[in-house]
Scaffold this active site. Structure first.
Site, PDB file in Angstrom:
ATOM      1  N   GLU A  32       0.783  -1.300   0.096  1.00 32.24           N
ATOM      2  CA  GLU A  32      -0.057   0.036   0.053  1.00 32.24           C
ATOM      3  C   GLU A  32       0.873   1.267  -0.060  1.00 32.24           C
ATOM      4  O   GLU A  32       0.515   2.218  -0.404  1.00 32.24           O
ATOM      5  CB  GLU A  32      -0.884  -0.044   1.163  1.00 32.24           C
ATOM      6  CG  GLU A  32      -2.183  -1.004   0.988  1.00 32.24           C
ATOM      7  CD  GLU A  32      -3.210  -0.428   0.004  1.00 32.24           C
ATOM      8  OE1 GLU A  32      -2.895  -0.439  -1.162  1.00 32.24           O
ATOM      9  OE2 GLU A  32      -4.325  -0.077   0.406  1.00 32.24           O
ATOM     10  N   THR A  41      -5.683   7.381  -4.560  1.00 27.18           N
ATOM     11  CA  THR A  41      -5.664   7.532  -3.291  1.00 27.18           C
ATOM     12  C   THR A  41      -4.685   8.543  -2.663  1.00 27.18           C
ATOM     13  O   THR A  41      -4.668   9.297  -1.824  1.00 27.18           O
ATOM     14  CB  THR A  41      -5.254   6.159  -2.333  1.00 27.18           C
ATOM     15  OG1 THR A  41      -6.311   5.317  -2.685  1.00 27.18           O
ATOM     16  CG2 THR A  41      -5.322   6.368  -0.886  1.00 27.18           C
TER      17      THR A  41
HETATM   18  N1  LIG Z   1      -1.357  -4.811  -8.379  1.00 31.52           N
HETATM   19  C1  LIG Z   1      -1.748  -3.577  -8.235  1.00 31.52           C
HETATM   20  N2  LIG Z   1      -3.586  -3.387  -8.462  1.00 31.52           N
HETATM   21  C2  LIG Z   1      -3.972  -2.042  -8.279  1.00 31.52           C
HETATM   22  N3  LIG Z   1      -3.324  -1.188  -8.454  1.00 31.52           N
HETATM   23  C3  LIG Z   1      -2.080  -1.086  -8.453  1.00 31.52           C
HETATM   24  C4  LIG Z   1      -1.293  -2.530  -8.461  1.00 31.52           C
HETATM   25  N4  LIG Z   1       0.074  -2.248  -8.455  1.00 31.52           N
HETATM   26  C5  LIG Z   1       0.177  -0.895  -8.262  1.00 31.52           C
HETATM   27  N5  LIG Z   1      -1.068  -0.274  -8.579  1.00 31.52           N
HETATM   28  C6  LIG Z   1      -1.355   1.286  -8.310  1.00 31.52           C
HETATM   29  O1  LIG Z   1      -2.007   1.441  -7.331  1.00 31.52           O
HETATM   30  C7  LIG Z   1      -3.054   2.558  -7.677  1.00 31.52           C
HETATM   31  C8  LIG Z   1      -4.265   2.331  -7.389  1.00 31.52           C
HETATM   32  O2  LIG Z   1      -4.290   2.155  -6.074  1.00 31.52           O
HETATM   33  P1  LIG Z   1      -5.138   3.519  -5.184  1.00 31.52           P
HETATM   34  O3  LIG Z   1      -5.167   3.023  -3.665  1.00 31.52           O
HETATM   35  O4  LIG Z   1      -5.153   4.688  -5.590  1.00 31.52           O
HETATM   36  O5  LIG Z   1      -6.522   2.783  -5.588  1.00 31.52           O
HETATM   37  P2  LIG Z   1      -7.696   1.781  -4.923  1.00 31.52           P
HETATM   38  O6  LIG Z   1      -6.576   1.031  -4.377  1.00 31.52           O
HETATM   39  O7  LIG Z   1      -8.265   1.081  -6.154  1.00 31.52           O
HETATM   40  O8  LIG Z   1      -8.635   2.520  -4.107  1.00 31.52           O
HETATM   41  P3  LIG Z   1      -8.563   2.760  -2.312  1.00 31.52           P
HETATM   42  O9  LIG Z   1      -7.303   2.384  -1.859  1.00 31.52           O
HETATM   43  O10 LIG Z   1      -9.180   4.218  -2.267  1.00 31.52           O
HETATM   44  O11 LIG Z   1      -9.368   1.792  -1.946  1.00 31.52           O
HETATM   45  C9  LIG Z   1      -2.760   2.958  -9.246  1.00 31.52           C
HETATM   46  O12 LIG Z   1      -1.988   4.046  -9.516  1.00 31.52           O
HETATM   47  C10 LIG Z   1      -2.265   1.518  -9.725  1.00 31.52           C
HETATM   48  O13 LIG Z   1      -1.465   1.954 -10.650  1.00 31.52           O
HETATM   49  N1  LIG Z   2      -7.825   5.438   4.555  1.00 28.39           N
HETATM   50  C1  LIG Z   2      -7.479   5.237   3.403  1.00 28.39           C
HETATM   51  C2  LIG Z   2      -8.213   4.382   2.381  1.00 28.39           C
HETATM   52  C3  LIG Z   2      -7.908   4.329   0.854  1.00 28.39           C
HETATM   53  O1  LIG Z   2      -8.762   3.321   0.480  1.00 28.39           O
HETATM   54  C4  LIG Z   2      -7.917   6.623   2.655  1.00 28.39           C
HETATM   55  O2  LIG Z   2      -9.060   7.266   2.824  1.00 28.39           O
HETATM   56  O3  LIG Z   2      -6.906   7.398   2.188  1.00 28.39           O
END
Ligand SMILES: Nc1ncnc2c1ncn2[C@@H]1O[C@H](COP(=O)(O)OP(=O)(O)OP(=O)(O)O)[C@@H](O)[C@H]1O
Ligand SMILES: N[C@@H](CCO)C(=O)O
Length: 307
Positions: free
Chosen positions: A135, A186
């Site tokens: 993360e 995020t």
């Molecule tokens: N295996 C992966 N799966 C998804 N996103 C990835 C991965 N590896 C790297 N990333 C990167 O992480 C980012 C997505 O993560 P982000 O935390 O922004 O969104 P999310 O995880 O879908 O949403 P949230 O964390 O708010 O629930 C993108 O920029 C993506 O390129």
């Molecule tokens: N607690 C995190 C969760 C991202 O899914 C945020 O709100 O940035």
């Protein structure tokens, strides 16, 4: 053992006043992660190779140090002195940048798969620690409130980060999730969160969060949903990023038990009242014309196949 396949759930973090603490595992959407030992060392001599398919996978790096799954696998191989070469294949069922824990589903899925493939016998807390490292790559901070439910399932609370402390409650209720076609990384959404807040807002959020935990432990979904809608700190900063959200929240406030932004958004999570589901779905569709998941709280990542 040569191959392990894992189903890793989408998750909804924060749930209103529980910023970086509360998280919920969802039955769907989910990622499927397959890890296999490979005999030949590849031409670029990387011990880990990654391929992807599915939801916007072309936007996700397959470089080991930039892909959340690669980061986690690499750290586990270093710590356990694993000399095998491995290939990771990720079937993305969760749209990146959705607010449904796409990055964390890959983190949690690979941690569980590596644990099985190399028989590491790690606890769920240890797996969450490894998964949270991924993360840090995706969101700029090792927040564990998505990876914790992705590993433990149900409802989780990150009650400490140094050291990591997770509390878990198995819960069963339905959710209605709308996924507006907006991308909110995020990292960017976290920059909107104030570094200092008025004491009255802290008191509000602590109070409402405690009320949500009490509601879960007394099986009172109505109370849980009521408090979920009263975050005084984060949601007010992020609501403007999701066009139509404030209006929808006003329109459906008596048609659902609760509604809030899922994670850093744009996904919106609501606790539906059965008698109004069609009405709420219609409002979501009219506002965002987007995918809607009518699903429920689910388990953490689990092994589908190992051989
Ligand atoms: N295996 C992966 N799966 C998804 N996103 C990835 C991965 N590896 C790297 N990333 C990167 O992480 C980012 C997505 O993560 P982000 O935390 O922004 O969104 P999310 O995880 O879908 O949403 P949230 O964390 O708010 O629930 C993108 O920029 C993506 O390129
Ligand atoms: N607690 C995190 C969760 C991202 O899914 C945020 O709100 O940035």
């Amino acid at each position: 053992m040569k191959m392990v396949k894992v189903c890793s759930p989408g998750t909804s973090a924060n749930l209103g006043p529980g910023y970086d603490v509360f998280g919920l595992a969802l039955y769907e959407p989910y990622d499927t992660i397959t890890v296999m030992k490979t005999d030949d060392s590849n031409d670029n001599d990387n011990k880990i190779t990654i391929t992807m398919e599915g939801e916007k996978c072309e936007e996700i790096p397959t470089d080991v140090d930039k892909n959340t799954a690669g980061v986690v696998a690499k750290k586990m191989m270093e710590d356990f002195d694993i000399s095998d070469n491995i290939h990771i294949h990720i079937e993305k069922g969760i749209k990146p940048g959705s607010g449904l824990g796409s990055s964390s589903a890959s983190c949690a899925g690979i941690a569980v798969a590596m644990n099985e493939l190399f028989d590491l016998k790690l606890s769920k807390l240890e797996l969450t620690q490894y998964a949270s490292l991924g993360e840090a790559v995706a969101a700029g901070a090792p927040h564990a409130d998505n990876v914790a439910p992705a590993i433990f399932g149900g409802f989780t609370m990150v009650v400490g980060y140094e050291p990591l402390e997770i509390l878990h409650t198995p819960v069963e209720f339905e959710v209605l999730v709308a996924l507006p076609n907006i991308q909110i990384p995020t990292k960017e959404a976290r920059e909107l969160v104030p570094k200092n807040i008025p004491i009255k807002d802290m008191v509000n959020n602590v109070g409402k969060a405690c009320g949500m935990v009490y509601a879960l432990h007394t099986n009172n979904i109505e109370l849980f949903g009521k408090y979920m809608m009263h975050d005084a700190v984060v949601e007010p900063c992020r609501a403007p990023l999701i066009e139509g959200y404030s209006e929808v929240k006003e329109k459906v406030k008596d048609l659902v038990y609760g509604i809030t932004i899922s994670g850093s958004g744009p996904a919106i999570i609501s606790l539906p009242k059965k008698e109004h589901i069609l009405e709420v779905k219609k409002i979501f569709k009219e506002t965002w014309n987007c995918p809607i998941y009518y699903t429920k709280v689910g388990p953490g990542a689990y092994v589908l196949e190992s051989k």
